[in-house]
Motif scaffolding. Structure first.
Motif, PDB file in Angstrom:
ATOM      1  N   TYR A 120       0.829  -1.202   0.000  1.00  0.00           N
ATOM      2  CA  TYR A 120       0.000   0.000   0.000  1.00  0.00           C
ATOM      3  C   TYR A 120       0.865   1.254   0.000  1.00  0.00           C
ATOM      4  CZ  TYR A 120      -3.292  -3.502   1.702  1.00  0.00           C
ATOM      5  OH  TYR A 120      -4.062  -4.629   1.842  1.00  0.00           O
ATOM      6  N   LEU A 121       0.279   2.334  -0.473  1.00  0.00           N
ATOM      7  CA  LEU A 121       0.923   3.640  -0.363  1.00  0.00           C
ATOM      8  C   LEU A 121      -0.130   4.619   0.134  1.00  0.00           C
ATOM      9  CD1 LEU A 121       3.589   5.211  -0.848  1.00  0.00           C
ATOM     10  CD2 LEU A 121       2.611   5.934  -3.049  1.00  0.00           C
ATOM     11  N   GLN A 122       0.000   5.012   1.377  1.00  0.00           N
ATOM     12  CA  GLN A 122      -0.884   6.020   1.948  1.00  0.00           C
ATOM     13  C   GLN A 122      -0.291   7.384   1.650  1.00  0.00           C
ATOM     14  OE1 GLN A 122      -3.902   5.695   3.649  1.00  0.00           O
ATOM     15  NE2 GLN A 122      -3.960   7.939   3.461  1.00  0.00           N
ATOM     16  N   MET A 123      -1.056   8.204   0.962  1.00  0.00           N
ATOM     17  CA  MET A 123      -0.574   9.516   0.539  1.00  0.00           C
ATOM     18  C   MET A 123      -1.427  10.595   1.212  1.00  0.00           C
ATOM     19  SD  MET A 123       0.134   8.793  -3.501  1.00  0.00           S
ATOM     20  CE  MET A 123      -1.597   8.647  -3.904  1.00  0.00           C
ATOM     21  N   ASN A 124      -0.797  11.382   2.057  1.00  0.00           N
ATOM     22  CA  ASN A 124      -1.476  12.468   2.759  1.00  0.00           C
ATOM     23  C   ASN A 124      -0.909  13.810   2.329  1.00  0.00           C
ATOM     24  OD1 ASN A 124      -2.906  10.511   4.268  1.00  0.00           O
ATOM     25  ND2 ASN A 124      -1.311  10.463   5.841  1.00  0.00           N
ATOM     26  N   SER A 125      -1.647  14.859   2.622  1.00  0.00           N
ATOM     27  CA  SER A 125      -1.206  16.225   2.301  1.00  0.00           C
ATOM     28  C   SER A 125      -0.753  16.317   0.851  1.00  0.00           C
ATOM     29  CB  SER A 125      -0.072  16.648   3.242  1.00  0.00           C
ATOM     30  OG  SER A 125      -0.478  16.589   4.588  1.00  0.00           O
ATOM     31  N   LEU A 126      -1.579  15.803  -0.029  1.00  0.00           N
ATOM     32  CA  LEU A 126      -1.205  15.756  -1.442  1.00  0.00           C
ATOM     33  C   LEU A 126      -1.077  17.156  -2.028  1.00  0.00           C
ATOM     34  CD1 LEU A 126      -3.329  12.691  -2.459  1.00  0.00           C
ATOM     35  CD2 LEU A 126      -0.883  12.935  -2.888  1.00  0.00           C
ATOM     36  N   LYS A 127      -0.134  17.272  -2.960  1.00  0.00           N
ATOM     37  CA  LYS A 127       0.142  18.529  -3.638  1.00  0.00           C
ATOM     38  C   LYS A 127      -0.054  18.349  -5.141  1.00  0.00           C
ATOM     39  CE  LYS A 127       3.853  19.434  -0.280  1.00  0.00           C
ATOM     40  NZ  LYS A 127       5.293  19.720  -0.125  1.00  0.00           N
ATOM     41  N   PRO A 128      -0.333  19.432  -5.858  1.00  0.00           N
ATOM     42  CA  PRO A 128      -0.479  19.310  -7.319  1.00  0.00           C
ATOM     43  C   PRO A 128       0.734  18.666  -7.981  1.00  0.00           C
ATOM     44  CG  PRO A 128      -1.314  21.425  -6.597  1.00  0.00           C
ATOM     45  CD  PRO A 128      -0.674  20.791  -5.392  1.00  0.00           C
ATOM     46  N   GLU A 129       1.913  18.883  -7.426  1.00  0.00           N
ATOM     47  CA  GLU A 129       3.117  18.280  -8.029  1.00  0.00           C
ATOM     48  C   GLU A 129       3.211  16.780  -7.795  1.00  0.00           C
ATOM     49  OE1 GLU A 129       2.960  20.962  -5.991  1.00  0.00           O
ATOM     50  OE2 GLU A 129       4.671  21.010  -4.603  1.00  0.00           O
ATOM     51  N   ASP A 130       2.301  16.211  -7.011  1.00  0.00           N
ATOM     52  CA  ASP A 130       2.252  14.763  -6.854  1.00  0.00           C
ATOM     53  C   ASP A 130       1.475  14.101  -7.990  1.00  0.00           C
ATOM     54  OD1 ASP A 130       1.781  15.308  -3.339  1.00  0.00           O
ATOM     55  OD2 ASP A 130       3.634  14.671  -4.349  1.00  0.00           O
ATOM     56  N   THR A 131       0.879  14.898  -8.860  1.00  0.00           N
ATOM     57  CA  THR A 131       0.120  14.365  -9.982  1.00  0.00           C
ATOM     58  C   THR A 131       1.032  13.548 -10.887  1.00  0.00           C
ATOM     59  OG1 THR A 131      -1.501  16.159  -9.961  1.00  0.00           O
ATOM     60  CG2 THR A 131      -1.206  14.973 -12.045  1.00  0.00           C
ATOM     61  N   ALA A 132       0.643  12.301 -11.141  1.00  0.00           N
ATOM     62  CA  ALA A 132       1.454  11.395 -11.951  1.00  0.00           C
ATOM     63  C   ALA A 132       0.726  10.059 -12.077  1.00  0.00           C
ATOM     64  CB  ALA A 132       2.822  11.175 -11.313  1.00  0.00           C
ATOM     65  N   VAL A 133       1.259   9.216 -12.934  1.00  0.00           N
ATOM     66  CA  VAL A 133       0.870   7.806 -12.940  1.00  0.00           C
ATOM     67  C   VAL A 133       1.764   7.100 -11.925  1.00  0.00           C
ATOM     68  CG1 VAL A 133       0.754   5.673 -14.269  1.00  0.00           C
ATOM     69  CG2 VAL A 133       0.120   7.847 -15.336  1.00  0.00           C
ATOM     70  N   TYR A 134       1.134   6.404 -11.007  1.00  0.00           N
ATOM     71  CA  TYR A 134       1.860   5.682  -9.966  1.00  0.00           C
ATOM     72  C   TYR A 134       1.905   4.206 -10.329  1.00  0.00           C
ATOM     73  CZ  TYR A 134       2.076   9.779  -6.997  1.00  0.00           C
ATOM     74  OH  TYR A 134       2.370  11.029  -6.493  1.00  0.00           O
ATOM     75  N   LEU A 135       3.113   3.661 -10.294  1.00  0.00           N
ATOM     76  CA  LEU A 135       3.323   2.273 -10.678  1.00  0.00           C
ATOM     77  C   LEU A 135       4.004   1.526  -9.539  1.00  0.00           C
ATOM     78  CD1 LEU A 135       4.622   4.256 -13.226  1.00  0.00           C
ATOM     79  CD2 LEU A 135       3.947   2.173 -14.402  1.00  0.00           C
ATOM     80  N   CYS A 136       3.593   0.293  -9.321  1.00  0.00           N
ATOM     81  CA  CYS A 136       4.313  -0.501  -8.333  1.00  0.00           C
ATOM     82  C   CYS A 136       5.263  -1.447  -9.044  1.00  0.00           C
ATOM     83  CB  CYS A 136       3.366  -1.243  -7.407  1.00  0.00           C
ATOM     84  SG  CYS A 136       2.483  -2.617  -8.122  1.00  0.00           S
ATOM     85  N   SER A 137       6.269  -1.852  -8.321  1.00  0.00           N
ATOM     86  CA  SER A 137       7.292  -2.732  -8.874  1.00  0.00           C
ATOM     87  C   SER A 137       7.610  -3.826  -7.881  1.00  0.00           C
ATOM     88  CB  SER A 137       8.563  -1.938  -9.184  1.00  0.00           C
ATOM     89  OG  SER A 137       9.155  -1.472  -7.977  1.00  0.00           O
ATOM     90  N   LEU A 138       8.114  -4.920  -8.424  1.00  0.00           N
ATOM     91  CA  LEU A 138       8.602  -6.020  -7.598  1.00  0.00           C
ATOM     92  C   LEU A 138       9.897  -6.522  -8.205  1.00  0.00           C
ATOM     93  CD1 LEU A 138       6.638  -8.965  -6.047  1.00  0.00           C
ATOM     94  CD2 LEU A 138       8.770  -9.379  -7.274  1.00  0.00           C
ATOM     95  N   PHE A 139      10.942  -6.540  -7.392  1.00  0.00           N
ATOM     96  CA  PHE A 139      12.229  -7.064  -7.834  1.00  0.00           C
ATOM     97  C   PHE A 139      12.377  -8.483  -7.313  1.00  0.00           C
ATOM     98  CE2 PHE A 139      16.391  -7.077  -9.435  1.00  0.00           C
ATOM     99  CZ  PHE A 139      17.228  -7.629  -8.492  1.00  0.00           C
ATOM    100  N   ASP A 140      12.513  -9.429  -8.241  1.00  0.00           N
ATOM    101  CA  ASP A 140      12.667 -10.828  -7.873  1.00  0.00           C
ATOM    102  C   ASP A 140      14.152 -11.102  -7.649  1.00  0.00           C
ATOM    103  OD1 ASP A 140      12.822 -13.615  -7.716  1.00  0.00           O
ATOM    104  OD2 ASP A 140      11.142 -13.892  -9.066  1.00  0.00           O
ATOM    105  N   THR A 141      14.536 -11.296  -6.389  1.00  0.00           N
ATOM    106  CA  THR A 141      15.952 -11.507  -6.078  1.00  0.00           C
ATOM    107  C   THR A 141      16.467 -12.851  -6.574  1.00  0.00           C
ATOM    108  OG1 THR A 141      15.340 -12.348  -3.900  1.00  0.00           O
ATOM    109  CG2 THR A 141      15.853  -9.997  -4.066  1.00  0.00           C
ATOM    110  N   ARG A 142      15.546 -13.773  -6.897  1.00  0.00           N
ATOM    111  CA  ARG A 142      15.988 -15.080  -7.396  1.00  0.00           C
ATOM    112  C   ARG A 142      16.476 -14.974  -8.834  1.00  0.00           C
ATOM    113  NH1 ARG A 142      10.541 -18.271  -6.750  1.00  0.00           N
ATOM    114  NH2 ARG A 142       9.919 -16.319  -7.786  1.00  0.00           N
ATOM    115  N   THR A 143      15.786 -14.183  -9.641  1.00  0.00           N
ATOM    116  CA  THR A 143      16.084 -14.132 -11.075  1.00  0.00           C
ATOM    117  C   THR A 143      16.682 -12.805 -11.531  1.00  0.00           C
ATOM    118  OG1 THR A 143      13.882 -13.296 -11.615  1.00  0.00           O
ATOM    119  CG2 THR A 143      14.136 -15.693 -11.478  1.00  0.00           C
ATOM    120  N   GLY A 144      16.594 -11.794 -10.675  1.00  0.00           N
ATOM    121  CA  GLY A 144      17.047 -10.466 -11.085  1.00  0.00           C
ATOM    122  C   GLY A 144      16.049  -9.751 -11.965  1.00  0.00           C
ATOM    123  N   SER A 145      14.834 -10.274 -12.058  1.00  0.00           N
ATOM    124  CA  SER A 145      13.808  -9.655 -12.898  1.00  0.00           C
ATOM    125  C   SER A 145      13.080  -8.559 -12.127  1.00  0.00           C
ATOM    126  CB  SER A 145      12.797 -10.702 -13.357  1.00  0.00           C
ATOM    127  OG  SER A 145      13.428 -11.707 -14.121  1.00  0.00           O
TER     128      SER A 145
END
Length: 117
Positions: free
Chosen positions: A79-104
């Motif tokens: 999760y990402l709890q975002m408080n006190s949001l500002k206009p400069e926070d406007t964006a597409v937010y993407l999550c990522s996962l780094f697999d330490t087994r494969t480096g993917s």
């Protein structure tokens, strides 16, 4: 393969809050290396917050004190709890996962966050 699905984005007024979710499925070894990034139009993708091996968290300076990353291991969800949001926070937010087994590195499709002034 790993699939990441984000949700929770939307339109909010400056000063408001949003909570983003990222559910991971598939061949998951660990969600302890997941993170949130964002990309605004015409700008490079930047790290917002992430978990680092060992359980610590890392935040971009621009969001420190306003955003909080958390996870539910039982649900393979970050999760990402975002408080006190500002206009400069406007964006597409993407999550990522780094697999330490494969480096993917896996990415979700992104969720739009728009903060109006």
């Amino acid at each position: 393969q790993v699939q990441l699905v984000e949700s929770g984005g939307g339109l909010v007024q400056a000063g408001g809050s949003l909570r983003l979710s990222c559910a991971a499925s598939g061949s998951i070894f660990s969600i302890n290396t997941m993170g949130w990034h964002r990309q605004a139009p015409g700008k490079q993708r930047e790290l917002v917050a992430s978990f680092i091996l060992g359980g610590t968290t890392n935040y971009a300076g621009s969001v420190k004190g306003r955003f909080t990353i958390s996870k539910d291991n039982a649900k393979n969800t970050v999760y990402l709890q975002m408080n006190s949001l500002k206009p400069e926070d406007t964006a597409v937010y993407l999550c990522s996962l780094f697999d330490t087994r494969t480096g993917s590195l896996y990415w979700g499709q992104g969720t739009q966050v728009t903060v109006s002034s």
